[in-house]
Design an enzyme around this catalytic site. Sequence first.
Site, PDB file in Angstrom:
ATOM      1  N   ARG A 189     -10.854  26.770  71.786  1.00 53.01           N
ATOM      2  CA  ARG A 189      -9.857  27.265  72.752  1.00 53.01           C
ATOM      3  C   ARG A 189     -10.064  28.753  73.021  1.00 53.01           C
ATOM      4  O   ARG A 189      -9.720  29.258  74.069  1.00 53.01           O
ATOM      5  CB  ARG A 189      -8.430  27.068  72.191  1.00 53.01           C
ATOM      6  N   ARG A 193     -17.207  36.131  73.836  1.00 54.58           N
ATOM      7  CA  ARG A 193     -17.954  36.793  74.923  1.00 54.58           C
ATOM      8  C   ARG A 193     -18.822  37.910  74.373  1.00 54.58           C
ATOM      9  O   ARG A 193     -18.421  38.593  73.436  1.00 54.58           O
ATOM     10  CB  ARG A 193     -16.981  37.443  75.924  1.00 54.58           C
ATOM     11  N   ARG A 266       3.032  20.223  63.620  1.00 55.63           N
ATOM     12  CA  ARG A 266       3.363  21.543  63.082  1.00 55.63           C
ATOM     13  C   ARG A 266       4.591  22.043  63.821  1.00 55.63           C
ATOM     14  O   ARG A 266       4.754  21.842  65.026  1.00 55.63           O
ATOM     15  CB  ARG A 266       2.215  22.539  63.274  1.00 55.63           C
ATOM     16  N   ARG A 297       2.115  35.587  63.603  1.00 59.61           N
ATOM     17  CA  ARG A 297       2.012  36.625  64.638  1.00 59.61           C
ATOM     18  C   ARG A 297       3.342  37.290  64.882  1.00 59.61           C
ATOM     19  O   ARG A 297       4.397  36.757  64.536  1.00 59.61           O
ATOM     20  CB  ARG A 297       1.421  36.091  65.935  1.00 59.61           C
ATOM     21  N   GLU A 317       6.636  34.983  63.888  1.00 56.62           N
ATOM     22  CA  GLU A 317       6.469  33.532  64.030  1.00 56.62           C
ATOM     23  C   GLU A 317       5.869  32.956  62.752  1.00 56.62           C
ATOM     24  O   GLU A 317       4.810  33.407  62.315  1.00 56.62           O
ATOM     25  CB  GLU A 317       5.546  33.287  65.229  1.00 56.62           C
ATOM     26  N   TYR A 365      -2.873  18.543  72.398  1.00 53.76           N
ATOM     27  CA  TYR A 365      -2.714  20.006  72.347  1.00 53.76           C
ATOM     28  C   TYR A 365      -2.926  20.552  73.762  1.00 53.76           C
ATOM     29  O   TYR A 365      -3.921  21.193  74.053  1.00 53.76           O
ATOM     30  CB  TYR A 365      -3.748  20.565  71.370  1.00 53.76           C
ATOM     31  N   ASP A 367      -2.279  22.776  77.160  1.00 55.20           N
ATOM     32  CA  ASP A 367      -1.741  24.025  77.679  1.00 55.20           C
ATOM     33  C   ASP A 367      -0.755  23.700  78.799  1.00 55.20           C
ATOM     34  O   ASP A 367      -0.746  22.587  79.324  1.00 55.20           O
ATOM     35  CB  ASP A 367      -2.875  24.893  78.236  1.00 55.20           C
TER      36      ASP A 367
HETATM   37  N1  UDP Z   1      -7.156  31.346  65.687  1.00 52.72           N
HETATM   38  C1  UDP Z   1      -7.561  32.079  64.588  1.00 52.72           C
HETATM   39  N2  UDP Z   1      -7.219  33.405  64.511  1.00 52.72           N
HETATM   40  C2  UDP Z   1      -6.509  34.007  65.482  1.00 52.72           C
HETATM   41  C3  UDP Z   1      -6.119  33.270  66.607  1.00 52.72           C
HETATM   42  C4  UDP Z   1      -6.447  31.933  66.674  1.00 52.72           C
HETATM   43  O1  UDP Z   1      -8.169  31.552  63.676  1.00 52.72           O
HETATM   44  O2  UDP Z   1      -6.217  35.200  65.331  1.00 52.72           O
HETATM   45  C5  UDP Z   1      -7.503  29.907  65.709  1.00 52.72           C
HETATM   46  C6  UDP Z   1      -6.416  29.095  65.017  1.00 52.72           C
HETATM   47  O3  UDP Z   1      -7.026  27.990  64.373  1.00 52.72           O
HETATM   48  C7  UDP Z   1      -5.575  28.634  66.182  1.00 52.72           C
HETATM   49  C8  UDP Z   1      -6.638  28.379  67.240  1.00 52.72           C
HETATM   50  O4  UDP Z   1      -7.582  29.434  67.038  1.00 52.72           O
HETATM   51  O5  UDP Z   1      -4.835  27.482  65.879  1.00 52.72           O
HETATM   52  C9  UDP Z   1      -6.150  28.393  68.656  1.00 52.72           C
HETATM   53  O6  UDP Z   1      -5.515  29.628  68.932  1.00 52.72           O
HETATM   54  P1  UDP Z   1      -4.531  29.809  70.161  1.00 52.72           P
HETATM   55  O7  UDP Z   1      -4.253  31.262  70.291  1.00 52.72           O
HETATM   56  O8  UDP Z   1      -5.080  29.098  71.338  1.00 52.72           O
HETATM   57  O9  UDP Z   1      -3.240  29.054  69.603  1.00 52.72           O
HETATM   58  P2  UDP Z   1      -1.772  28.838  70.218  1.00 52.72           P
HETATM   59  O10 UDP Z   1      -1.441  30.065  71.008  1.00 52.72           O
HETATM   60  O11 UDP Z   1      -1.834  27.561  71.015  1.00 52.72           O
HETATM   61  O12 UDP Z   1      -0.930  28.703  68.987  1.00 52.72           O
END
Ligand code: UDP
Length: 385
Positions: A189, A193, A266, A297, A317, A365, A367
């Site tokens: 996801r 880059r 979850r 976060r 969170e 999952y 978006d």
């Molecule tokens: N992820 C990670 N570290 C980060 C951000 C994301 O390991 O700092 C991994 C983690 O497994 C997460 C996945 O990338 O579940 C997808 O992140 P995304 O930000 O897309 O998650 P969402 O915002 O849907 O919770």
Amino acid sequence: MNAAACKWIEPWHSDWARMEYDYVVIGAGLFGASFARRMTDAGKRCLVIERRSHIAGNTYTQQTAGIDVHMYGAHVFHTSNERVWEFVNRFASFYPYQHTVLANYRGERYNLPFNMNTFHQMWGVETAEQAREKIAAQQIFPLEQEPRNLEEQAIRLVGTELYEKLIHGYTQKQWGRSCIELPAFIIRRLPVRFTYDNRYFNDRYQGVPTEGYTSLVSRMLNGIDIQLNTDYLANRQSVRALAKKVVFTGPIDAFFDYALGHLAYRSLRFETELMDETDHQGCAVVNYTDAEVPYTRMIEHKHFLGGSQPQTVITREFAMEWTPGEEPFYPVNDEQNQALLARYRALAASEHNVLFGGRLGEYRYYDMDAVILSALEAADREEGQ
Ligand code: UDP
């Protein structure tokens, strides 16, 4: 919230039982609202039933001190799909927020998603070639074989050091499972880059509704009958009698009374604080990627809309396993749950006149833009019938 646009129906209104609907839509989140809007525009009669006391599902926003607070976690809208972008722009104007994330690993700061800024912060490298060399030198799994899980995929993409600092701890907190038990697609996801581009999403269109998601969904539901505080699962017979077809956006296993067992989800818990300062962390989202900080976060809501209010609202969170009574947020796409899902889907296929949609109804999952597109396409198929 902009409640004026919606047509609220009193619980068990005396006229209700006599009304005839083409669709009763269970859940007023993005799937339910998009489907109901699209079918109403096509001349069908829809009733939306919502278990919670508000519309907009987990995109729900509410104002505190003049700041739109994302009550169920950060939602940044992004899409490359013209149809979806045109559709949402009928109901909201979007602040041109471009999402970037700061990662905090034991006080070290890195830009996310992975890009030349991250590689420079980690290794001091300056060119894409140098970054690629570093990553190549940290490959520990055979390169000729497809990554079999999240850990193998993550190391393939960014090497072991960034995996350890930015992915390993965060992912275990987020999913409550080891990275080797999780599918590779979850980490894909995130863009990787080899340019100095910190944007979290590659999509062409991106933004946050200037008046909040609640207003967006409320406008989508304009003129459509809605009943809040009503649990379909506890009132199935009477609700089903109201319409020819049911559109169910709740958890697919709950629909079948968990007959085959529970799918895992979850859940999230939020601690929100109003602070007497204009700015707390200088950006919308900071990820705490080590295993020790208990939350995943911290969100500072005003930054999504470039707010200049005198105060600020922050949310920590925390991720946890879903238990009955909590809100489910994420399907857990490990092998065990995928196998159980296949069995529930077989049951769903034999349900006549019920459509399953959305993150929970399809256990995907998704978006936000993908949810909306799948609702519009489900409606297209209905119209074609
Ligand atoms: N992820 C990670 N570290 C980060 C951000 C994301 O390991 O700092 C991994 C983690 O497994 C997460 C996945 O990338 O579940 C997808 O992140 P995304 O930000 O897309 O998650 P969402 O915002 O849907 O919770």
